[in-house]
Design a protein around this motif. Structure first.
Motif, PDB file in Angstrom:
ATOM      1  N   ALA A   1       0.864  -1.182   0.000  1.00 51.94           N
ATOM      2  CA  ALA A   1       0.000   0.000   0.000  1.00 51.94           C
ATOM      3  C   ALA A   1       0.893   1.222   0.000  1.00 51.94           C
ATOM      4  CB  ALA A   1      -0.906  -0.005   1.224  1.00 51.94           C
ATOM      5  N   ILE A   2       0.827   1.997  -1.076  1.00 51.89           N
ATOM      6  CA  ILE A   2       1.701   3.157  -1.211  1.00 51.89           C
ATOM      7  C   ILE A   2       0.850   4.415  -1.180  1.00 51.89           C
ATOM      8  CG2 ILE A   2       3.392   4.286  -2.710  1.00 51.89           C
ATOM      9  CD1 ILE A   2       3.691   1.219  -3.808  1.00 51.89           C
ATOM     10  N   GLY A   3       1.126   5.265  -0.240  1.00 47.51           N
ATOM     11  CA  GLY A   3       0.352   6.490  -0.095  1.00 47.51           C
ATOM     12  C   GLY A   3       0.869   7.590  -1.005  1.00 47.51           C
ATOM     13  N   HIS A   4      -0.060   8.326  -1.582  1.00 53.51           N
ATOM     14  CA  HIS A   4       0.295   9.493  -2.388  1.00 53.51           C
ATOM     15  C   HIS A   4      -0.584  10.643  -1.929  1.00 53.51           C
ATOM     16  CE1 HIS A   4       2.476   7.229  -5.591  1.00 53.51           C
ATOM     17  NE2 HIS A   4       1.639   6.266  -5.249  1.00 53.51           N
ATOM     18  N   GLN A   5      -0.174  11.871  -2.296  1.00 52.78           N
ATOM     19  CA  GLN A   5      -1.061  13.005  -2.104  1.00 52.78           C
ATOM     20  C   GLN A   5      -1.992  13.070  -3.313  1.00 52.78           C
ATOM     21  OE1 GLN A   5       1.996  16.014  -1.513  1.00 52.78           O
ATOM     22  NE2 GLN A   5       1.117  16.514   0.463  1.00 52.78           N
TER      23      GLN A   5
ATOM     24  N   ALA B   1       5.014   7.681  -1.211  1.00 50.47           N
ATOM     25  CA  ALA B   1       5.831   8.196  -2.303  1.00 50.47           C
ATOM     26  C   ALA B   1       6.114   9.681  -2.143  1.00 50.47           C
ATOM     27  CB  ALA B   1       5.145   7.946  -3.641  1.00 50.47           C
ATOM     28  N   ASP B   2       5.403  10.357  -1.256  1.00 46.75           N
ATOM     29  CA  ASP B   2       5.683  11.778  -1.079  1.00 46.75           C
ATOM     30  C   ASP B   2       5.838  12.166   0.393  1.00 46.75           C
ATOM     31  OD1 ASP B   2       2.809  11.656  -0.621  1.00 46.75           O
ATOM     32  OD2 ASP B   2       2.571  11.903  -2.787  1.00 46.75           O
ATOM     33  N   VAL B   3       4.724  12.472   1.045  1.00 44.60           N
ATOM     34  CA  VAL B   3       4.802  12.870   2.454  1.00 44.60           C
ATOM     35  C   VAL B   3       4.311  11.701   3.303  1.00 44.60           C
ATOM     36  CG1 VAL B   3       4.384  15.285   1.871  1.00 44.60           C
ATOM     37  CG2 VAL B   3       2.458  13.835   2.459  1.00 44.60           C
ATOM     38  N   PRO B   4       4.513  11.741   4.610  1.00 45.52           N
ATOM     39  CA  PRO B   4       4.008  10.637   5.431  1.00 45.52           C
ATOM     40  C   PRO B   4       2.482  10.534   5.380  1.00 45.52           C
ATOM     41  CG  PRO B   4       5.665  11.855   6.629  1.00 45.52           C
ATOM     42  CD  PRO B   4       5.378  12.634   5.398  1.00 45.52           C
ATOM     43  N   HIS B   5       2.008   9.321   5.209  1.00 42.65           N
ATOM     44  CA  HIS B   5       0.586   9.003   5.300  1.00 42.65           C
ATOM     45  C   HIS B   5       0.435   7.898   6.335  1.00 42.65           C
ATOM     46  CE1 HIS B   5      -0.539  11.238   1.657  1.00 42.65           C
ATOM     47  NE2 HIS B   5       0.598  10.810   1.148  1.00 42.65           N
TER      48      HIS B   5
ATOM     49  N   PHE C   1      -1.730  13.391   9.212  1.00 46.19           N
ATOM     50  CA  PHE C   1      -2.080  14.574   8.442  1.00 46.19           C
ATOM     51  C   PHE C   1      -1.078  14.782   7.315  1.00 46.19           C
ATOM     52  CE2 PHE C   1      -2.150  19.158   7.627  1.00 46.19           C
ATOM     53  CZ  PHE C   1      -3.409  19.207   7.102  1.00 46.19           C
ATOM     54  N   CYS C   2      -1.625  14.834   6.079  1.00 50.43           N
ATOM     55  CA  CYS C   2      -0.724  14.809   4.928  1.00 50.43           C
ATOM     56  C   CYS C   2      -1.036  15.924   3.936  1.00 50.43           C
ATOM     57  CB  CYS C   2      -0.823  13.460   4.236  1.00 50.43           C
ATOM     58  SG  CYS C   2      -2.489  13.039   3.715  1.00 50.43           S
ATOM     59  N   GLY C   3      -1.788  16.899   4.335  1.00 54.37           N
ATOM     60  CA  GLY C   3      -2.048  18.014   3.421  1.00 54.37           C
ATOM     61  C   GLY C   3      -3.524  18.282   3.237  1.00 54.37           C
ATOM     62  N   THR C   4      -3.811  19.091   2.224  1.00 54.23           N
ATOM     63  CA  THR C   4      -5.162  19.603   2.010  1.00 54.23           C
ATOM     64  C   THR C   4      -6.221  18.515   1.967  1.00 54.23           C
ATOM     65  OG1 THR C   4      -4.021  21.121   0.547  1.00 54.23           O
ATOM     66  CG2 THR C   4      -6.423  21.275   0.624  1.00 54.23           C
ATOM     67  N   ASN C   5      -5.934  17.475   1.195  1.00 57.21           N
ATOM     68  CA  ASN C   5      -6.955  16.452   1.004  1.00 57.21           C
ATOM     69  C   ASN C   5      -6.733  15.215   1.861  1.00 57.21           C
ATOM     70  OD1 ASN C   5      -8.514  17.903  -0.798  1.00 57.21           O
ATOM     71  ND2 ASN C   5      -7.210  17.299  -2.527  1.00 57.21           N
ATOM     72  N   HIS C   6      -6.189  15.453   3.018  1.00 59.71           N
ATOM     73  CA  HIS C   6      -5.962  14.366   3.971  1.00 59.71           C
ATOM     74  C   HIS C   6      -7.242  13.571   4.223  1.00 59.71           C
ATOM     75  CE1 HIS C   6      -4.887  12.306   7.627  1.00 59.71           C
ATOM     76  NE2 HIS C   6      -5.652  13.052   8.370  1.00 59.71           N
ATOM     77  N   ALA C   7      -8.362  14.277   4.201  1.00 58.71           N
ATOM     78  CA  ALA C   7      -9.638  13.602   4.471  1.00 58.71           C
ATOM     79  C   ALA C   7     -10.138  12.811   3.277  1.00 58.71           C
ATOM     80  CB  ALA C   7     -10.686  14.631   4.886  1.00 58.71           C
TER      81      ALA C   7
END
Ligand SMILES: [Cu+2]
Lengths: 253, 227
Positions: free
Chosen positions: A120-124, A183-187, A225-231
């Motif tokens: 499972a790879i998290g992206h923004q 792949a970018d910020v922590p998720h 919390f990973c940015g604007t669309n974290h939700a």
């Protein structure tokens, strides 16, 4: 229905968060069962202690007011009671620590060799899943992105901010290894029913093992919390029978 | 906590859990039963059996706990060194004995013991032909057909739990398997069938993006690992 919601009596059709939910979601893995049991066990003693402390407090306030005892006592310390009220709580804490650590370490342990590895790879702000057990080269043969379904596209019965276009399909009653990374910020990859919350850290791959005990659809959300669309990057896990999993893999794209 | 598997695991002492040699040996050895029964039973009951077997057998071979630290190339040559194995209870012990002479490190410090076991097992098989349970290599080849169960119609197989990497952090597990694969192909030639399992393991463990990046780095000669 609205009245029911206010009475905390809603029954969700799936393993997702309910409106006004106070307790845990139903356990789908032994891990979550352990967490729930530990919570309930500790809560039993917690309530006992709470009642005892409140009783002492209220009793003291009730009996020792200025009308009954106009001249206050001038005790500033008592060695016996101070030793007791230090030692007893620490013993209680130790008794809580025993099952707590047992559970913690059993969750970390990989008991048997897993049957399937899912990455499972998290992206923004979406997730990519890779099933690489079926690859014969470095080309990824079974990988897909999982985006949230926006509010406008929801169909009747789907949960807002929880439904995705491509679910993680996995077999029930099978030992699975989840490799979680970003792949970018922590998720974070978290599914409450399965008792899993695993941080997705870029450049690092975290492993967590799950064995879902019943078929069903389980919902989770990004928990870091990973940015604007974290939700807007939920997780939907669909546990199916091994047979259905097999045909899903074979019929993929 | 509620599962039978966990209960069984609890009965192991810490020392037994850290006894890497044994555990890997048992894992390799008990693999055939898992795959054989997979067709008939639900996967969960299998695991319970496996753990139960493990527990028994680990206690049987308990005295052989010390393990080794050895570089991969060394182990590749070290394969035929199993003769002096004393005839002990289980056929699992010969491979362990082979590891004993070089024992210097405590179990948790093991770096590359896994290849030792894997490479060593075929040799063990040769030495004791009467053994009905086969080594990991053989079982893997056999599993090629058998694991394709009627239930799922696909081959259910992935990188096994590696006791060099018992923690949540599996970054090095993935990296090590990738390096192992490329060292294997460097030693045995491109496309050698012995190396296929390492390829399978690193593909299972490494995110595709990492593999692509490392492949690129190898082409440019900037790969940071010991190839
Ligand atoms: Cu996120």
């Amino acid at each position: 229905m609205i009245v029911h919601e206010w009475l905390f009596l809603t029954i969700a059709p799936c393993d997702a968060a309910e409106p006004w939910q106070l307790g845990f979601q139903d356990a789908a893995t032994p891990m979550m069962q352990g967490i729930t049991d530990l919570h309930h066990d500790i809560f039993f003693f917690l309530i006992l202690i709470l009642v005892f402390v409140l009783w002492m407090l209220v009793r003291a306030l009730w009996h020792f007011d200025y009308k009954k005892h106009p001249i206050p006592q001038r005790i500033v310390h008592g060695t016996t009671i101070e030793i007791l009220r230090t030692i007893l709580p620490s013993i209680i804490l130790m008794f809580i620590a025993i099952p707590s650590f047992a559970l913690l370490y059993s969750m970390d342990e990989v008991v048997v060799d897993p049957a399937i590895t899912i990455k499972a790879i998290g992206h923004q702000w979406y997730r990519t899943y890779e099933y690489s057990d079926y690859n014969s080269s470095d080309e990824q043969s079974l990988t897909f992105d999982s985006y949230m379904i926006t509010e406008d596209d929801l169909e009747l019965g789907q949960s807002r901010l929880l439904e995705v276009d491509n679910r993680v399909v996995l077999p029930a009653n099978t030992h699975l290894r989840m490799i979680v990374t970003s792949a970018d910020v922590p998720h974070s990859w978290a599914v409450p029913s399965s008792g899993v919350k695993c941080h997705a850290v870029p450049g690092r791959s975290n492993q967590t093992s799950i064995s879902v005990q019943r078929e069903g659809v389980y919902y989770g959300q990004c928990s870091r919390f990973c940015g604007t669309n974290h939700a807007s990057m939920p997780i939907v896990v669909e546990a199916v029978s091994m047979k259905d999993y097999g045909s899903w893999v074979q019929n993929f794209e | 906590m509620a599962a039978g598997g966990d209960q069984e695991e609890k009965t192991l002492t810490l020392a037994q859990q850290w006894a890497l040699k044994e555990i890997e040996e048992q894992a390799a050895k008990t693999e055939p039963p898992v795959q054989a029964t997979e067709d008939v039973k639900p996967a969960n009951s299998d695991s319970v059996e496996v753990v139960a077997e493990k527990t028994e057998e680990i206690s049987a071979t308990e005295e052989a706990i010390p393990a080794t630290e050895e570089a991969i190339p060394a182990t590749e040559e070290a394969t035929p060194a199993t003769e002096e194995a004393p005839p002990t209870a289980e056929e699992a012990t010969p491979a362990t004995e082979e590891a004993l002479p070089t024992a210097e490190e405590t179990p948790p410090a093991i770096v590359d013991s896994n290849p030792v076991t894997e490479e060593a097992t075929p040799a063990t098989e040769d030495a004791t032909p009467a053994v009905e349970e086969v080594s990991e290599d053989a079982s893997e080849e056999r599993s090629g057909e058998e694991v394709v169960s009627e239930e799922s119609g696909i081959k259910i197989e992935t990188a096994p739990a590696d006791f060099r990497f018992p923690t949540t952090n599996q970054t090095r597990h993935c990296f090590t398997r990738y390096v192992e694969y490329h060292r294997c192909t460097a030693a045995k030639g491109e496309g050698a069938s012995e190396c296929d399992k390492f390829a399978k393991y690193y593909r299972a463990l490494c995110p595709g993006e990492w593999v692509d990046r490392w492949n690129e780095q190898r082409e440019n000669g900037t790969f940071p690992g010991p190839l």
